[in-house]
Design a protein around this motif. Structure first.
Motif, short mmCIF file in Angstrom:
data_model
loop_
_atom_site.label_atom_id
_atom_site.label_comp_id
_atom_site.label_asym_id
_atom_site.label_seq_id
_atom_site.Cartn_x
_atom_site.Cartn_y
_atom_site.Cartn_z
N ALA A 9 -62.16 -36.87 41.07
CA ALA A 9 -62.35 -35.52 41.06
C ALA A 9 -63.10 -35.05 42.04
O ALA A 9 -64.11 -35.95 42.55
N SER A 10 -63.25 -33.77 42.43
CA SER A 10 -63.93 -33.26 43.46
C SER A 10 -65.59 -33.16 43.41
O SER A 10 -66.09 -33.28 44.33
N THR A 11 -65.94 -32.89 42.11
CA THR A 11 -67.30 -32.77 42.00
C THR A 11 -67.83 -33.96 40.93
O THR A 11 -67.09 -33.95 40.33
N GLN A 14 -66.96 -32.76 37.26
CA GLN A 14 -65.84 -32.86 36.83
C GLN A 14 -65.65 -34.33 36.48
O GLN A 14 -66.17 -35.34 37.06
N ASP A 15 -64.61 -34.64 35.50
CA ASP A 15 -64.34 -35.78 35.00
C ASP A 15 -63.25 -36.65 35.81
O ASP A 15 -62.24 -36.23 35.60
N ARG A 18 -60.38 -38.43 34.02
CA ARG A 18 -59.65 -37.64 32.84
C ARG A 18 -58.26 -38.00 32.62
O ARG A 18 -57.79 -38.05 31.60
N ASN A 41 -65.90 -39.23 42.45
CA ASN A 41 -66.08 -37.92 42.64
C ASN A 41 -66.37 -37.38 44.22
O ASN A 41 -67.46 -37.51 44.72
N ARG A 72 -54.53 -35.85 44.11
CA ARG A 72 -55.61 -36.97 43.96
C ARG A 72 -55.77 -37.47 45.22
O ARG A 72 -57.14 -38.17 45.18
#
Length: 209
Positions: A9-11, A14-15, A18, A41, A72
């Protein structure tokens, strides 16, 4: 053959995990077990991603790199995407993405050599296409962001360009992992001056014993 799952995930907000259940379900349906997970992340637009390169360092010839979507793995610019493809090819790692059904057969060893090579070529072209689409989406969002900044600047509210902390954190992690400066340059496209600045910053934060 080992299946190595990559989640990104980018940040930090964020999960990154997921899609774990989706990847597990995909593997289970094909009688496969996921040998290891690599979760981080980090921006997909930068090449210096510690967990991705830990995966590549662990991988053996024929291993599967399993991702939810191609974006991704990559929102990289063309030159960085070529660098990553070179790393994948040199290690003979097979990319399987849930959003690229053509790649699913690469999760098994049932194809003969000719069929396998043919599908590798087809999948390579499709990966190139999806990586280009992912990069375009990233560039479009950046352009809209720049337009917003220009408007803010015109209104006296723009504070200037910020440091690329995602890239620099990746460089710092690679330095801690004792990666060579040449490797870091090749993977990130940064200058030696940038690496030197981050190395100096690291040394300055080491407490006296």
């Amino acid at each position: 053959m080992f299946v190595r799952a990559y989640l990104r995930a980018s940040t930090s907000a964020q999960d990154a995990g997921r899609a774990r259940d989706q990847l597990l379900s995909f593997a289970k349906d094909r009688g496969l077990a996921i040998a290891s997970w690599y979760v981080e992340n980090e921006s997909g637009a930068k090449l210096a991603r510690p967990e991705l390169f830990r995966l590549l360092g662990d991988a053996q010839s024929g291993d599967v790199l399993l991702v939810e979507q191609v974006d991704r793995l990559s929102r990289l610019a063309a030159a960085d995407w070529e660098r990553l493809k070179t790393e994948l090819t040199s290690r003979r790692v097979r990319v399987v993405a849930l959003d690229l059904p053509t790649s699913w057969m690469m999760a098994t060893n049932t194809a003969d050599e000719f069929t396998g090579r043919m599908f590798e070529a087809i999948i390579g072209m499709l990966l190139d296409m999806l990586a280009a689409v992912a990069r375009k989406d990233y560039d479009d969002r950046r352009r809209r962001q720049a337009q917003g900044q220009a408007k803010a600047k015109a209104n006296g509210r723009y504070k200037g360009r910020r440091e690329d902390t995602n890239r620099n954190d990746g460089i710092a992690t690679m330095l801690k992992a004792k990666q060579s400066w040449s490797t870091i340059q090749r993977m990130t496209g940064c200058s030696r001056a940038t690496i030197a600045k981050i190395a100096k910053r690291q040394s300055a934060t080491v407490p006296d014993l």
